[in-house]
Design an enzyme around this catalytic site. Sequence first.
Site, PDB file in Angstrom:
ATOM      1  N   SER A 139     -17.002 -38.113 -36.608  1.00 29.67           N
ATOM      2  CA  SER A 139     -17.361 -37.802 -35.220  1.00 29.67           C
ATOM      3  C   SER A 139     -17.362 -39.071 -34.390  1.00 29.67           C
ATOM      4  O   SER A 139     -17.570 -40.170 -34.925  1.00 29.67           O
ATOM      5  CB  SER A 139     -18.755 -37.168 -35.162  1.00 29.67           C
ATOM      6  OG  SER A 139     -19.204 -37.107 -33.824  1.00 29.67           O
ATOM      7  N   TYR A 152     -27.540 -37.834 -37.020  1.00 35.36           N
ATOM      8  CA  TYR A 152     -26.189 -37.308 -37.184  1.00 35.36           C
ATOM      9  C   TYR A 152     -25.178 -38.447 -37.034  1.00 35.36           C
ATOM     10  O   TYR A 152     -24.254 -38.591 -37.843  1.00 35.36           O
ATOM     11  CB  TYR A 152     -25.950 -36.230 -36.131  1.00 35.36           C
ATOM     12  CG  TYR A 152     -24.584 -35.597 -36.141  1.00 35.36           C
ATOM     13  CD1 TYR A 152     -24.233 -34.658 -37.121  1.00 35.36           C
ATOM     14  CD2 TYR A 152     -23.631 -35.919 -35.177  1.00 35.36           C
ATOM     15  CE1 TYR A 152     -22.974 -34.071 -37.124  1.00 35.36           C
ATOM     16  CE2 TYR A 152     -22.372 -35.334 -35.175  1.00 35.36           C
ATOM     17  CZ  TYR A 152     -22.057 -34.417 -36.145  1.00 35.36           C
ATOM     18  OH  TYR A 152     -20.815 -33.829 -36.144  1.00 35.36           O
TER      19      TYR A 152
END
Lengths: 244, 442
Positions: A139, A152
Amino acid sequence: MNAVLLGATRGMGRALARLLVARGDALCLLGRDPAELERSARDLQVRGALAAPPPAFPCDLARPETFAPALDAAAESLGRLDVVVVTAADFAVQTVLESDPDRARALATVDFANTVGFCEHARQILLSAGGGTLCVFSSVAGDRARSSVVLYGAAKAGLSAYLEGLDHRYHRQGLRTVCVKPGFVRTGMTAGLDPPPFAGDPDRVARRVARAIDRGRPVVYAPAVWRWVMLVVRHLPRAVMRLR
Amino acid sequence: MRSDAATVAGWGRVSAPGREVRSDDLVRLTDGAVLSRGLGRSYGDSSLPPPAVREVAGTALADRVLAFDPATGRLRAEAGLSLHALTGMLLPRGWFVPVTPGTAFVTLGGMVAADVHGKNHHVDGCFGAHVEALRLRVADGRIVDCTPERDGDLFRATVGGMGLTGHILEVAFRMQRVPSAWIESESVRAAGIDVLLAELERSSAAWPFTVAWADGVAGGARLGRGIVHRGRWAEPGEAPAGAPAPPRPVRVPCDLPGRTLNRTTVGLFNAALYRRHGRSGRREVQSPYRFFYPLDRLADWNRLYGRRGLTQHQCVLPPERGPAAVRDLLELLARRRACVCLCVIKNCGNEGAGTLSFPRRGTSVAIDLPIDDGTQALVDALNERVIDLGGRIYLAKDAFTRAEHFRAMEPRLDCWTAVRRRWDPELRLRSAQSVRILGDPA
């Protein structure tokens, strides 16, 4: 080519599987919910005009003991693996993770430790057959730590670093790693969050990723503009990052 | 990350406070939800939450095909599958939906909820006539599989029921085999409304697809002048090999100023369109994308109407009063100097099985109007005329009809309400439109 996809029942994985099956690639699906796997397999059967749904086997990133049997079964059913794709991951917003330490630990485990564990199995299978492509969805959150995605982002930063390391170590032996860094993409995962500028859609991400797999590009941002967005974000001074 | 000022809007840009929550898992998503929406192409407030509710379930991510039998054309899919995606997938293999509305950016669930009709209504009826089974989440939370035979009352109330009888989760219907992926089409010009209607009627005897575009602002002898379009699937020998690619839509980059579309600009545009067609008939083999979805080539065309948006008034007038009924309606619009930006006329076949489904035998007239301060009064006047003429309106387009007008048009409402109440006694499933038109609790 023969591709195994972990997490292709929804979101960007679903879009990528549809693109691959439509162009004639042989697929095998891995995922944690057998009913969902079956529905997705039937969807791919129709979209690819196949005689039978692609094979599917249970595999859960939260349960490392499922990795080897699933990948072995996939390799056996396809005969040979050219590409292993991982789109599966856990996601929760920072506020949720902060208030629930178990949830936070589970996310860090699934998105980093277990994803790496799965990739290690995949790497061995690909290398033992002389090489192949390992395409993993990391990501943009891993490119620069941000207050809204601390945990995250940290897990994805670790994952991106792992994939880069694999590339450095095994490129000469024929392993191609593709680290996909999606920005905000409108999927079920991000449903309920307000899309920022440059929000992408899964089909366009899939087209970019398929091209990166074909060319063996080690890092791909999707949508493409996020490469430049993150170039700026990476160089923002700490004081600015603290503002939010 | 969430703004409090979020709104959900219909295609005509009528909006309500709230937001659309999307998920690929419809079973989970619809648990406790009061309304589902597909791609939000209904013009008015059909897909907006009631005032007291701030969320509506969005189905567009639930888009898997669950079965397709190339021997029979039977297809089963999740309700969020779009017609655009389905056409891209199956048209190249010689299959098309049996009934299509005027845009491909709708979902199967929305097509059932509005019981959409198309240019072939006079021969093939509504989409619902080709649906074989529905999987619904009804108000008490149960998942129900219904067919015309099993829980047939629920099935028929759902077809055209605007999503108020249950969340549509899966749709099973028959695709239609087509001889080629192209349309053999013709168009002819008509100098006034009587010629136009006669030509439309004549075309429908020989062609499966017919529709007429009328100049909604021309008056006097030119009232209702327009172009009749008719088509059929081309035979393999008449058509290019292979299937056409869907066109890349051109985007409208921003909202145009609210008064861009007015009687003068629309009049000029219509006159040019009318003149460009020429006196003689035209014939061509064309892409079904162009034939069925001319407006899809302009993405976000609702922005042409500016920030206040547009509404469409679509009614169907029974055949007993003949062409005079249509003329009557157009004269009313001309008298009120309404800015009719688009006027589409189509003759309909018999009423289908949907308890509250819009089409019935007669002539459907759809007019697009920019929303301004006079819209409510204009729609009221139109509706009073529709009631006099024994017609009714299409809920999928509506944002302004009053409850008492709707009731006067719909003798079928009690029958539909009885079924709805049996499955949802507390009226949990509702929309901004059902609060406005049916008097549901907010």
